[in-house]
Design a protein around this motif. Structure first.
Motif, PDB file in Angstrom:
ATOM      1  N   ASP A   1     -14.197  -5.601 -19.739  1.00  0.00           N
ATOM      2  CA  ASP A   1     -14.429  -5.210 -18.345  1.00  0.00           C
ATOM      3  C   ASP A   1     -13.232  -5.445 -17.428  1.00  0.00           C
ATOM      4  O   ASP A   1     -12.772  -4.531 -16.737  1.00  0.00           O
ATOM      5  CB  ASP A   1     -15.648  -5.945 -17.785  1.00  0.00           C
ATOM      6  CG  ASP A   1     -16.929  -5.602 -18.514  1.00  0.00           C
ATOM      7  OD1 ASP A   1     -16.930  -5.607 -19.760  1.00  0.00           O
ATOM      8  OD2 ASP A   1     -17.942  -5.336 -17.846  1.00  0.00           O
TER       9      ASP A   1
ATOM     10  N   GLN B   1     -18.046   2.677 -15.737  1.00  0.00           N
ATOM     11  CA  GLN B   1     -16.944   3.476 -15.197  1.00  0.00           C
ATOM     12  C   GLN B   1     -17.246   4.948 -15.443  1.00  0.00           C
ATOM     13  O   GLN B   1     -17.531   5.347 -16.573  1.00  0.00           O
ATOM     14  CB  GLN B   1     -15.636   3.090 -15.890  1.00  0.00           C
ATOM     15  CG  GLN B   1     -14.426   3.794 -15.350  1.00  0.00           C
ATOM     16  CD  GLN B   1     -14.059   3.345 -13.952  1.00  0.00           C
ATOM     17  OE1 GLN B   1     -14.074   2.159 -13.648  1.00  0.00           O
ATOM     18  NE2 GLN B   1     -13.736   4.290 -13.102  1.00  0.00           N
TER      19      GLN B   1
ATOM     20  N   GLU C   1      -4.987   1.361  -7.704  1.00  0.00           N
ATOM     21  CA  GLU C   1      -5.629   2.021  -6.568  1.00  0.00           C
ATOM     22  C   GLU C   1      -5.085   1.440  -5.254  1.00  0.00           C
ATOM     23  O   GLU C   1      -4.831   2.180  -4.294  1.00  0.00           O
ATOM     24  CB  GLU C   1      -7.146   1.812  -6.668  1.00  0.00           C
ATOM     25  CG  GLU C   1      -7.981   2.769  -5.873  1.00  0.00           C
ATOM     26  CD  GLU C   1      -9.443   2.638  -6.252  1.00  0.00           C
ATOM     27  OE1 GLU C   1     -10.051   3.682  -6.539  1.00  0.00           O
ATOM     28  OE2 GLU C   1      -9.990   1.516  -6.247  1.00  0.00           O
ATOM     29  N   ALA C   2      -4.868   0.130  -5.225  1.00  0.00           N
ATOM     30  CA  ALA C   2      -4.389  -0.548  -4.018  1.00  0.00           C
ATOM     31  C   ALA C   2      -2.986  -0.109  -3.606  1.00  0.00           C
ATOM     32  O   ALA C   2      -2.622  -0.227  -2.436  1.00  0.00           O
ATOM     33  CB  ALA C   2      -4.420  -2.064  -4.215  1.00  0.00           C
TER      34      ALA C   2
ATOM     35  N   SER D   1       0.840  -1.188   0.000  1.00  0.00           N
ATOM     36  CA  SER D   1       0.000   0.000   0.000  1.00  0.00           C
ATOM     37  C   SER D   1       0.882   1.247   0.000  1.00  0.00           C
ATOM     38  O   SER D   1       1.847   1.329   0.750  1.00  0.00           O
ATOM     39  CB  SER D   1      -0.912  -0.013   1.228  1.00  0.00           C
ATOM     40  OG  SER D   1      -1.708   1.132   1.241  1.00  0.00           O
TER      41      SER D   1
ATOM     42  N   SER E   1     -11.103  -2.885 -15.020  1.00  0.00           N
ATOM     43  CA  SER E   1     -11.319  -2.960 -13.568  1.00  0.00           C
ATOM     44  C   SER E   1     -10.137  -3.567 -12.813  1.00  0.00           C
ATOM     45  O   SER E   1      -9.780  -3.100 -11.728  1.00  0.00           O
ATOM     46  CB  SER E   1     -12.602  -3.719 -13.247  1.00  0.00           C
ATOM     47  OG  SER E   1     -12.538  -5.061 -13.686  1.00  0.00           O
ATOM     48  N   SER E   2      -9.488  -4.583 -13.357  1.00  0.00           N
ATOM     49  CA  SER E   2      -8.386  -5.229 -12.643  1.00  0.00           C
ATOM     50  C   SER E   2      -7.162  -4.311 -12.504  1.00  0.00           C
ATOM     51  O   SER E   2      -6.653  -4.143 -11.379  1.00  0.00           O
ATOM     52  CB  SER E   2      -8.015  -6.547 -13.327  1.00  0.00           C
ATOM     53  OG  SER E   2      -6.952  -7.171 -12.657  1.00  0.00           O
TER      54      SER E   2
ATOM     55  N   TRP F   1      -7.172  -1.090 -12.660  1.00  0.00           N
ATOM     56  CA  TRP F   1      -7.661   0.033 -11.849  1.00  0.00           C
ATOM     57  C   TRP F   1      -7.535  -0.323 -10.369  1.00  0.00           C
ATOM     58  O   TRP F   1      -6.967   0.440  -9.579  1.00  0.00           O
ATOM     59  CB  TRP F   1      -9.109   0.345 -12.227  1.00  0.00           C
ATOM     60  CG  TRP F   1      -9.671   1.568 -11.589  1.00  0.00           C
ATOM     61  CD1 TRP F   1     -10.164   1.699 -10.305  1.00  0.00           C
ATOM     62  CD2 TRP F   1      -9.821   2.861 -12.185  1.00  0.00           C
ATOM     63  NE1 TRP F   1     -10.606   2.964 -10.080  1.00  0.00           N
ATOM     64  CE2 TRP F   1     -10.416   3.709 -11.215  1.00  0.00           C
ATOM     65  CE3 TRP F   1      -9.534   3.370 -13.442  1.00  0.00           C
ATOM     66  CZ2 TRP F   1     -10.706   5.049 -11.465  1.00  0.00           C
ATOM     67  CZ3 TRP F   1      -9.828   4.705 -13.698  1.00  0.00           C
ATOM     68  CH2 TRP F   1     -10.411   5.528 -12.721  1.00  0.00           C
ATOM     69  N   GLU F   2      -8.058  -1.491  -9.994  1.00  0.00           N
ATOM     70  CA  GLU F   2      -7.998  -1.927  -8.597  1.00  0.00           C
ATOM     71  C   GLU F   2      -6.557  -2.130  -8.134  1.00  0.00           C
ATOM     72  O   GLU F   2      -6.205  -1.770  -7.005  1.00  0.00           O
ATOM     73  CB  GLU F   2      -8.810  -3.211  -8.417  1.00  0.00           C
ATOM     74  CG  GLU F   2     -10.297  -2.999  -8.575  1.00  0.00           C
ATOM     75  CD  GLU F   2     -11.093  -4.292  -8.758  1.00  0.00           C
ATOM     76  OE1 GLU F   2     -10.500  -5.398  -8.683  1.00  0.00           O
ATOM     77  OE2 GLU F   2     -12.318  -4.191  -8.991  1.00  0.00           O
ATOM     78  N   ALA F   3      -5.712  -2.693  -8.984  1.00  0.00           N
ATOM     79  CA  ALA F   3      -4.313  -2.930  -8.618  1.00  0.00           C
ATOM     80  C   ALA F   3      -3.576  -1.615  -8.377  1.00  0.00           C
ATOM     81  O   ALA F   3      -2.806  -1.496  -7.405  1.00  0.00           O
ATOM     82  CB  ALA F   3      -3.612  -3.735  -9.717  1.00  0.00           C
TER      83      ALA F   3
ATOM     84  N   HIS G   1     -19.854  -3.643 -16.971  1.00  0.00           N
ATOM     85  CA  HIS G   1     -19.151  -2.810 -15.986  1.00  0.00           C
ATOM     86  C   HIS G   1     -19.307  -1.346 -16.380  1.00  0.00           C
ATOM     87  O   HIS G   1     -19.172  -1.007 -17.555  1.00  0.00           O
ATOM     88  CB  HIS G   1     -17.665  -3.198 -15.946  1.00  0.00           C
ATOM     89  CG  HIS G   1     -16.840  -2.353 -15.032  1.00  0.00           C
ATOM     90  ND1 HIS G   1     -16.143  -1.257 -15.469  1.00  0.00           N
ATOM     91  CD2 HIS G   1     -16.591  -2.454 -13.699  1.00  0.00           C
ATOM     92  CE1 HIS G   1     -15.501  -0.713 -14.447  1.00  0.00           C
ATOM     93  NE2 HIS G   1     -15.752  -1.433 -13.370  1.00  0.00           N
TER      94      HIS G   1
ATOM     95  N   ASN H   1      -0.653  -6.470 -14.466  1.00  0.00           N
ATOM     96  CA  ASN H   1      -0.791  -5.521 -13.358  1.00  0.00           C
ATOM     97  C   ASN H   1       0.529  -5.351 -12.611  1.00  0.00           C
ATOM     98  O   ASN H   1       0.924  -4.229 -12.289  1.00  0.00           O
ATOM     99  CB  ASN H   1      -1.884  -5.979 -12.394  1.00  0.00           C
ATOM    100  CG  ASN H   1      -3.266  -5.913 -13.007  1.00  0.00           C
ATOM    101  OD1 ASN H   1      -3.485  -5.289 -14.034  1.00  0.00           O
ATOM    102  ND2 ASN H   1      -4.206  -6.589 -12.377  1.00  0.00           N
TER     103      ASN H   1
END
Length: 183
Positions: free
Chosen positions: A20, A55, A31-32, A2, A24-25, A27-29, A53, A166
């Motif tokens: 999708d 956005q 963001e994390a 993090s 999304s994957s 993006w989440e990686a 999905h 990612n």
């Protein structure tokens, strides 16, 4: 980890019909690990992936420029990539990251936009297999591998490659500019 990309600003460029998981994957990686993300699209309001999905869109390609960001992510999807490569502002926005030597990550059909931007000649890349001839005709050295990194340019083939895509995207954004990442 993090906060690994805390303070890094990353643009995603897509439009309706994106794959999708390929939006999304990553993006989440990102963001994390603390990156600040901006959805750039020629559409306003929100965009929809091929499987539903949704956005929210933050800006159009004509409202921002590569200098506003540290990196660019291009999700795939046939319809998405086909529309982006015919949108002059989207192509110019993507090309700007190469002119500024910034990391770019493109998966599946997304390299179509990079072909249109004229930035693949001499680059080692992968993509969805149906783009192999397009990329080779544009001067790229196309290979069939899970993920390929060539001086700040990260490419992958399909959603099955997202874990590797990612990880390498996070790594390249963390490393920053690469003087060999250019047009």
């Amino acid at each position: 980890m993090s906060g690994e990309l805390e303070g890094k600003k990353v643009a995603f460029l897509a439009t309706n019909g994106y794959e999708d998981a390929e939006l999304s994957s990553p993006w989440e990686a990102l963001e994390a690990v603390g990156a600040t993300l901006t959805m750039v699209s020629p559409e306003s309001g929100s965009i929809k992936g091929k499987n539903g999905h949704q956005q929210s869109v933050d800006a159009s390609p004509s409202q921002v420029q590569a200098s506003d960001f540290d990196a660019l992510v291009l999700p795939g999807g046939v319809v998405n990539a086909d529309h982006l490569r015919t949108d002059d502002a989207s192509v110019a926005f993507a090309k700007g990251f190469f002119e500024e030597h910034k990391p770019v990550a493109a998966i599946c059909h997304a390299p179509w936009t990079l072909i249109e931007a004229g930035v693949v000649d001499g680059r080692r890349m992968t993509s969805y297999h149906s783009l192999k001839t397009d990329l080779r005709n544009a001067g790229a050295d196309w290979v069939d591998e899970e993920v390929v990194v060539d001086h700040g340019l990260v490419t992958s083939r399909t959603p099955a490659d997202l874990a590797a895509f990612n990880a390498k995207t996070v790594e390249e954004i963390g490393e920053g500019k690469d003087q060999d990442q250019t047009v």
